[in-house]
Design a protein around this motif. Sequence first.
Motif, short mmCIF file in Angstrom:
data_model
loop_
_atom_site.label_atom_id
_atom_site.label_comp_id
_atom_site.label_asym_id
_atom_site.label_seq_id
_atom_site.Cartn_x
_atom_site.Cartn_y
_atom_site.Cartn_z
N PRO A 38 0.79 -1.24 0.00
CA PRO A 38 0.00 0.00 0.00
C PRO A 38 0.81 1.28 0.00
N HIS A 39 2.15 1.18 -0.03
CA HIS A 39 3.02 2.35 0.03
C HIS A 39 2.75 3.11 1.33
N GLU A 40 2.46 4.39 1.23
CA GLU A 40 2.29 5.17 2.47
C GLU A 40 0.90 4.99 3.09
N ARG A 41 0.00 4.37 2.36
CA ARG A 41 -1.36 4.20 2.87
C ARG A 41 -1.44 3.09 3.91
N LEU A 42 -2.46 3.15 4.74
CA LEU A 42 -2.65 2.14 5.78
C LEU A 42 -3.30 0.88 5.20
N LEU A 43 -2.65 -0.25 5.44
CA LEU A 43 -3.24 -1.57 5.22
C LEU A 43 -3.28 -2.22 6.59
N ALA A 44 -4.42 -2.74 6.99
CA ALA A 44 -4.51 -3.32 8.33
C ALA A 44 -5.55 -4.43 8.36
N LEU A 45 -5.34 -5.34 9.29
CA LEU A 45 -6.29 -6.39 9.57
C LEU A 45 -6.57 -6.35 11.07
N LEU A 46 -7.85 -6.23 11.41
CA LEU A 46 -8.26 -6.27 12.81
C LEU A 46 -8.77 -7.67 13.11
N ILE A 74 -14.90 -5.45 4.87
CA ILE A 74 -13.78 -4.65 4.35
C ILE A 74 -14.13 -3.19 4.56
N ILE A 75 -13.19 -2.45 5.13
CA ILE A 75 -13.33 -1.00 5.25
C ILE A 75 -12.42 -0.38 4.19
N GLY A 76 -13.01 0.21 3.18
CA GLY A 76 -12.24 0.91 2.17
C GLY A 76 -12.28 2.41 2.42
N TYR A 77 -11.20 3.09 2.15
CA TYR A 77 -11.16 4.54 2.39
C TYR A 77 -10.47 5.23 1.22
N SER A 78 -10.89 6.47 0.96
CA SER A 78 -10.31 7.24 -0.14
C SER A 78 -9.09 8.00 0.35
N ASP A 79 -8.40 8.63 -0.59
CA ASP A 79 -7.18 9.35 -0.25
C ASP A 79 -7.45 10.64 0.53
N ILE A 80 -8.70 11.07 0.59
CA ILE A 80 -9.00 12.29 1.37
C ILE A 80 -9.66 11.94 2.70
N GLU A 81 -9.70 10.65 3.03
CA GLU A 81 -10.31 10.22 4.29
C GLU A 81 -9.25 9.69 5.25
N ASN A 82 -9.55 9.80 6.53
CA ASN A 82 -8.67 9.27 7.57
C ASN A 82 -9.15 7.86 7.93
N PRO A 83 -8.36 6.83 7.62
CA PRO A 83 -8.83 5.46 7.88
C PRO A 83 -9.07 5.19 9.36
N TRP A 84 -8.39 5.92 10.24
CA TRP A 84 -8.57 5.69 11.67
C TRP A 84 -9.98 6.09 12.14
N GLU A 85 -10.56 7.08 11.47
CA GLU A 85 -11.94 7.44 11.82
C GLU A 85 -12.89 6.32 11.44
N HIS A 86 -12.65 5.68 10.30
CA HIS A 86 -13.47 4.54 9.89
C HIS A 86 -13.31 3.38 10.89
#
Length: 364
Positions: A38-46, A74-86
């Motif tokens: 994912p490069h600088e983007r967050l990839l995570a598994l809870l 699956i929680i998908g997020y766009s580049d203008i969203e904060n994945p932590w809020e999701h």
Amino acid sequence: MNQRLQSLSHWMQQEQLSFALITSTANVFYLSGFYSEPHERLLALLVFPNDEPVLICPQMEVAQAKRSGWAYSIIGYSDIENPWEHIYTHMNKRSVTVENVAIEKTHLSLERYEQLCTYFSVRSTVNVEEKLRQLRMIKDEQEIAILRQAASLADYGVEVGVKAIAEGKTELEVIAAIEYELKKKGVRQMSFATMVLTGAKTADPHGTPGLASIQKGDFVLFDLGVILDGYCSDITRTVMFGQPNDEQKQIYHTVLNAQLAAIAASKPGTEIGAVDKAARQLIEQAGYGSYFTHRVGHGLGIEVHEYPSMNATNTMPLEPGMVFTIEPGIYIPDIGGVRIEDDILITENGAEILTKYPKEFILL
């Protein structure tokens, strides 16, 4: 859930953990079957002790995650969203009480740890990596089948490289030939930057290939591997271009005998340190001990370097299903070096050598 997720969830129940935050590409792939860089983007598994897991990834990769076979949320997020809020919203819907959290301490960045603590009242953290290392260290039949195929492709890479050797040809030209032919076989990615070294440069265990040209009387060292279906191979062979002198012959045969001794020592129940010592003892007896400057090998799987570490101080016993390299070497500055490396699978009966390219002293 698959057996891997079940094993992790069961461990979390025993450790009384709230959830596990898995963020490394390798461990996300191991648990979910979804491979992403994912490069600088967050990839995570809870992962939860008593509930279904959830995958977090960039929105543009959601379709790929579904095609990989991931059957849960699956929680998908766009580049203008904060994945932590999701993540925070999702956890609130589940009414998860957050106290003790499992994280990958060598992978989770300080910035992301601070985000975790900003959104959740984390009381304590536990390193989940040791548990995942234990799970990943013993390969199942599907993994072993892929590793065998990856090893076969590594053999082919060396075969191509040896055929490409010619006087005056540069290291990078030989690499180009290897990777071109492997691409034609469907190999998208190498395990690491392919290494072809010649002459005195072979004395650098992790040397950098360049425009050095192959000359008569040179060792030529190949170190390469491929990634196949998420799993790595790794092979090293050293060949001779022209006629060797007596010292080159002695170095080569010392390394070969050391490698064969280490393979012979690789049996269920044998301590890993004894495998390293089997190779090291022969090299030391030949007078080259100070020129063998690294451990005898490393674990192999989703990552090209993973557990177990095949070093002389490791008292862990070998078990069926472990896959690792055995790669002793002798490196003499300004003269040259030899390394011979194979991928090894421990079976109930001993060691199976996955890489099969010939190891006799090849003279070209």
